[in-house]
Design an enzyme around this catalytic site. Structure first.
Site, PDB file in Angstrom:
ATOM      1  CB  THR A 176      -0.781  -0.079   1.204  1.00 14.21           C
ATOM      2  OG1 THR A 176      -1.838  -0.890   1.187  1.00 14.21           O
ATOM      3  CG2 THR A 176      -1.419   1.093   1.539  1.00 14.21           C
ATOM      4  NE  ARG A 204      -9.933  -5.908   3.680  1.00  9.49           N
ATOM      5  CZ  ARG A 204      -9.137  -4.953   3.834  1.00  9.49           C
ATOM      6  NH1 ARG A 204      -8.517  -4.002   2.909  1.00  9.49           N
ATOM      7  NH2 ARG A 204      -8.042  -5.075   4.800  1.00  9.49           N
ATOM      8  CB  VAL A 205     -13.768  -0.884   2.870  1.00  8.38           C
ATOM      9  CG1 VAL A 205     -13.294   0.291   3.024  1.00  8.38           C
ATOM     10  CG2 VAL A 205     -14.614  -0.753   1.595  1.00  8.38           C
ATOM     11  N   GLY A 206     -10.655  -1.603   3.950  1.00 11.74           N
ATOM     12  CA  GLY A 206      -9.810  -1.688   5.012  1.00 11.74           C
ATOM     13  C   GLY A 206      -9.691  -0.437   5.570  1.00 11.74           C
ATOM     14  CG  ASP A 207      -5.912   0.598   7.103  1.00  8.67           C
ATOM     15  OD1 ASP A 207      -5.861  -0.383   6.373  1.00  8.67           O
ATOM     16  OD2 ASP A 207      -4.762   1.227   7.518  1.00  8.67           O
ATOM     17  CB  THR A 227       0.944   0.402   5.015  1.00  6.31           C
ATOM     18  OG1 THR A 227       1.185  -0.927   4.479  1.00  6.31           O
ATOM     19  CG2 THR A 227       2.325   0.547   5.966  1.00  6.31           C
ATOM     20  N   GLY A 228      -0.601  -1.919   6.550  1.00  6.95           N
ATOM     21  CA  GLY A 228      -0.679  -3.261   7.338  1.00  6.95           C
ATOM     22  C   GLY A 228      -2.129  -3.801   7.208  1.00  6.95           C
ATOM     23  N   GLY A 230      -5.359  -4.023   7.529  1.00  8.50           N
ATOM     24  CA  GLY A 230      -6.685  -2.934   7.651  1.00  8.50           C
ATOM     25  C   GLY A 230      -7.285  -3.067   8.804  1.00  8.50           C
TER      26      GLY A 230
END
Ligand code: ASP
Length: 320
Positions: A176, A204-207, A227-228, A230
């Site tokens: 990312t 799907r949505v992450g951070d 980053t990482g 989420g």
């Protein structure tokens, strides 16, 4: 007059063999992003700088954002991005974007051209089309080959994976991209952009597009990009936690270290997070619990400097 500083990342995660093969291309991409971003910082604002730096990384196709976005379970690219301007806490974000590779610019358009802060899916795609953003095109052969390999590795290609996605994420790398900057007016900005986790469920949505999770900027305090994994970063609201710590008097180097330590301890998971941050004096905080942490920085006095492995020093960058 503040010192001008730009810090970028190209993701944090597990070490992988392909990093050596891709090292040159990644370094070139980071140098290009620092150059584009710093030019924008000199002639414009920190907001221009983070947009340009992230856009350059999205355009490279080598990192997990924009053209290089990871493929989801169905082999599609769905991009999430966000941007935040610390002067007035302006914020814009998009999620599950398919139409354009340039998700960070779309997030900025949401912030500046609409009354909203967050658009998703077909609504975000429609806005990108109306605004004439560059269409995404097909994922590269490199990405399609990687998809086939990963599907083979997990042994399935259907929604059964939904319970295993977190397990899968532990073994995969990240890439990312994100940027934080301060301009001569003292304005802090942050931007983050991603294709999300490989083989994620569609939708799907992450951070990354969530304010306070994958991104945060507040003048006088700090700008942060994460980053990482989420799901963990979002649950802990990692970026705003850094801001709280800086606000309560902790130096930024320590604030990011503490948040990484807390996430590692709380969720019991190494290789789960990387943070870049910049405070209102232009001091830098960089911390990760990963083996790989692709990052770079440039300031009025120093840089560009680049490091790919977490244990590689970004010489001189930590000190003001
Ligand atoms: N944080 C991103 C996400 O979970 C992935 C990454 O940083 O690589 O969507």
């Amino acid at each position: 007059m503040s010192r001008e500083v730009l810090v970028i990342h190209g993701g944090a995660g597990r070490y992988r063999q392909s990093l050596q093969e891709e090292r040159k291309e990644i370094e070139k991409t980071l140098r290009g992003a620092l150059e584009d971003g710093f030019k924008a910082l000199k002639s414009g604002s920190s907001l221009d700088a983070v947009e340009e730096a992230v856009k350059a990384m999205e355009a490279s196709g080598i990192l997990n954002a924009g053209k290089g976005a990871a493929l989801n379970l169905l082999g599609e690219q769905e991009r999430d991005a966000s941007v935040m301007f610390g002067k007035n806490l302006s914020f814009g974000a998009v999620a599950s974007v398919k139409y354009t590779w340039n998700a960070v610019t779309l997030a900025r358009r949401v912030m500046e051209r609409t009354d909203h802060v967050f658009l998703v899916g077909s609504g975000a795609d429609k806005l990108a089309e109306i605004l004439g953003l560059d269409p995404a095109g097909k994922p590269s052969n490199r990405l399609q080959e990687r998809y086939v390999e990963l599907i083979k590795m997990v042994g399935e290609k259907d929604y059964e994976l939904w319970r295993k996605n977190f397990e899968v994420a532990k073994h995969f790398f990240s890439d990312t991209v994100g940027a934080v900057a301060i301009d001569k007016e003292g304005n802090l900005s942050a931007a983050t952009s991603t294709g999300g986790l490989w083989l994620k469920l569609p939708g799907r949505v992450g951070d990354t597009p969530l304010p306070g999770a994958g991104v945060y900027a507040e003048n006088g305090v700090v700008a942060v990009s994460a980053t990482g994994i989420g799901e963990l970063i979002a649950r802990y609201l990692a970026s705003v936690k850094v801001a709280f710590k800086v606000k309560s008097g902790l130096i930024v180097e320590k604030a990011v270290e503490e948040v990484v330590g807390e996430i590692t301890q709380l969720f019991g998971q190494e290789n789960s997070i990387g943070l870049i941050a910049l405070d209102s004096h232009g001091r830098i905080g960089l911390a990760t619990n990963c083996e790989v942490f692709i990052r770079g920085f440039i300031s009025t006095e120093k840089g560009p400097m680049i490091a790919l492995l977490a244990n590689e020093e970004l010489a001189g960058a930590y000190k003001s």
